[in-house]
Write a protein that holds these residues in place. Sequence first.
Motif, short mmCIF file in Angstrom:
data_model
loop_
_atom_site.label_atom_id
_atom_site.label_comp_id
_atom_site.label_asym_id
_atom_site.label_seq_id
_atom_site.Cartn_x
_atom_site.Cartn_y
_atom_site.Cartn_z
N PHE A 184 -7.84 4.39 3.58
CA PHE A 184 -6.89 3.33 3.25
C PHE A 184 -6.61 3.32 1.74
CE2 PHE A 184 -8.10 0.50 7.10
CZ PHE A 184 -7.14 1.13 7.87
N LYS A 185 -7.67 3.48 0.95
CA LYS A 185 -7.52 3.47 -0.50
C LYS A 185 -6.62 4.62 -0.94
CE LYS A 185 -10.22 3.88 -4.77
NZ LYS A 185 -11.58 4.09 -5.36
N HIS A 186 -6.84 5.79 -0.35
CA HIS A 186 -6.04 6.95 -0.70
C HIS A 186 -4.58 6.77 -0.27
CE1 HIS A 186 -5.14 11.02 -1.78
NE2 HIS A 186 -4.88 11.41 -0.53
N SER A 187 -4.36 6.14 0.87
CA SER A 187 -2.99 5.93 1.34
C SER A 187 -2.24 4.99 0.41
CB SER A 187 -3.00 5.39 2.78
OG SER A 187 -3.42 4.04 2.81
N HIS A 188 -2.94 3.95 -0.14
CA HIS A 188 -2.30 3.03 -1.08
C HIS A 188 -1.91 3.76 -2.37
CE1 HIS A 188 -2.91 -0.34 1.45
NE2 HIS A 188 -4.22 -0.45 1.27
N GLU A 189 -2.79 4.68 -2.81
CA GLU A 189 -2.48 5.46 -4.02
C GLU A 189 -1.25 6.33 -3.79
OE1 GLU A 189 -6.05 7.62 -4.69
OE2 GLU A 189 -7.16 5.90 -5.54
N LEU A 190 -1.16 6.93 -2.62
CA LEU A 190 0.01 7.75 -2.30
C LEU A 190 1.28 6.90 -2.24
CD1 LEU A 190 -1.40 10.14 0.47
CD2 LEU A 190 -0.72 10.77 -1.86
N GLU A 191 1.15 5.70 -1.66
CA GLU A 191 2.30 4.80 -1.55
C GLU A 191 2.81 4.40 -2.93
OE1 GLU A 191 3.22 0.28 0.06
OE2 GLU A 191 1.53 1.41 0.93
N ASP A 192 1.89 4.09 -3.87
CA ASP A 192 2.28 3.72 -5.22
C ASP A 192 2.98 4.88 -5.92
OD1 ASP A 192 1.23 1.21 -4.87
OD2 ASP A 192 -0.71 1.69 -5.83
N GLU A 193 2.47 6.10 -5.70
CA GLU A 193 3.05 7.27 -6.35
C GLU A 193 4.48 7.53 -5.83
OE1 GLU A 193 3.38 10.48 -8.89
OE2 GLU A 193 1.86 8.88 -8.82
#
Length: 537
Positions: free
Chosen positions: A516-525
């Motif tokens: 989930f944390k990694h998906s949020h980082e990808l979403e922000d990018e």
Amino acid sequence: MVKKQTLKDNTVNSSSGANLGFETKLWLAADKLRNNMDAAEYKHIVLGLIFLKYISDAFTGVHTILKQDKDADPEDIDEYRAMNVFWVPASSRLEFLQKNAKQPTIGKIIDEAMDFLERDNASLKGVLPKNYARESLDKQRLGELIDLIGTIGLGDSESRSKDILGRVYEYFLGQFADAEGKNGGQFYTPQSIVKLLVAMIEPFRGRVFDPCCGSGGMFIQSEKFIQAHQDIKSPNSNSERLRRDDLSIYGQESNQTTWHLCKMNLAIRHIDSKFVAWNNEGSFLNDAHKDLKTDYLLANPPFNDSDWKGEMLREDARWKYGVPPTGNANFAWVQHFIYHLAPHGIAGFVLANGSMSSNTSNEGEIRKDIIEADLVDCMVALPSQLFYNTMIPACLWFINRDKQNNKFKDRRGETLFIDARNLGIMVDRRHRELASEDIKKIADTYHAWRGESVDGQKVEYQDVAGFCKAVNLEEIRKQGHILTSGRYVGINEQKDDSEPFEEKMTRLTSELSELFKHSHELEDEIRKRLGAIGYEI
């Protein structure tokens, strides 16, 4: 066999080892010459020329040998008949056609070549395609096709020993079946299904019957089965080894052009096809083998056929277990098969899954009476996507007239259920195929249950949860005479990974949190990059 290649995806899988390397090139070149011609029409043009190439090469090989023998006459037709080779008149030989390939009259020349072949070879009478001269056929492309096929060695002695033409012919049938889609299933049964049926019923010696024989795949595989087992003794004989002429072939086909494909398919392997009949009415209305009682029956009839003229056959003697509904021929086929079985005969055939459970229009009662007559030996649930012409799930039925016979153990009052839905491999995006190991697993299970040796060893059959179960008649009665394998075999036992539940859940939730944390980082990018080019989310 050659793995399936689609017209869009030219990757060919060859894990079964049967791809000879040139079929794909030949197919792609031939398909390119097809231009806008319908595949159903084009297949007869191509397969007719491949057949002509084969018999021309075989003839040339013998002709060369005879020319070197001062006591032989290379133009004596009897010399070729004695060697089981078709006689090819001079104007029917491929070299003559190649010389004339650029002529505008090449279509007429090919038609005449086919006429001459039929005139001089009785077994080819009425079999070969003779419509190459029609105006709609591009003669330039036809000439190019002749040149293309002429580059392949199909009928020389080395090629014949490897059955190269048979494999090319079989490969092209599969490609055309794929290209034709729904109509392709009318003449072609996928090889893995044919191999499974033959492997299970083991047609060692006797009569083999297919009353809806299409292009003859069941016959070809039965003959291959004999060839593969020539080093063993027939179960029906204490001394004689198996021979290819131990089998007699009987068949019927209602589509004349498909019958032509079948006759050529058998002819190139020198399989006697004099009992493979054609008539427009088909097996129900005009049974070409009314008195035949066969030892082995193999078939893939049309699924759920609603146009079988059942209203004309309400009092037919074949309906021993009940009158089939006019709107679905499934149980007309089943009873037609049973009717043609000898006292010790066995049938293996494909039907739609609905045949195992349908209770509409008297089908449930017919199935019940067949089960109560103790005729159902084995049921196999197949994986999806095995067929070119339909996505309808299918199953295999095995009917045995004599479950007490002395070849195997007494199986009266018992039926084997096999759930093979999880087997097979995807060979392209649309098609699945049973691998050799899948076929062996299913067939070995059936043979072990029957009390046969497997690979020369006596193996004791055992139920396997989720895959197979031997079920007595009383249990089938409790299930309302429904034959769906999944009702009986249960669920595959899951291996315990020994990790305590609380520890597993802690580990899994931690891993999920990281994802989930990694998906949020990808979403922000992604938001940042879209904003940089003027697209805010």
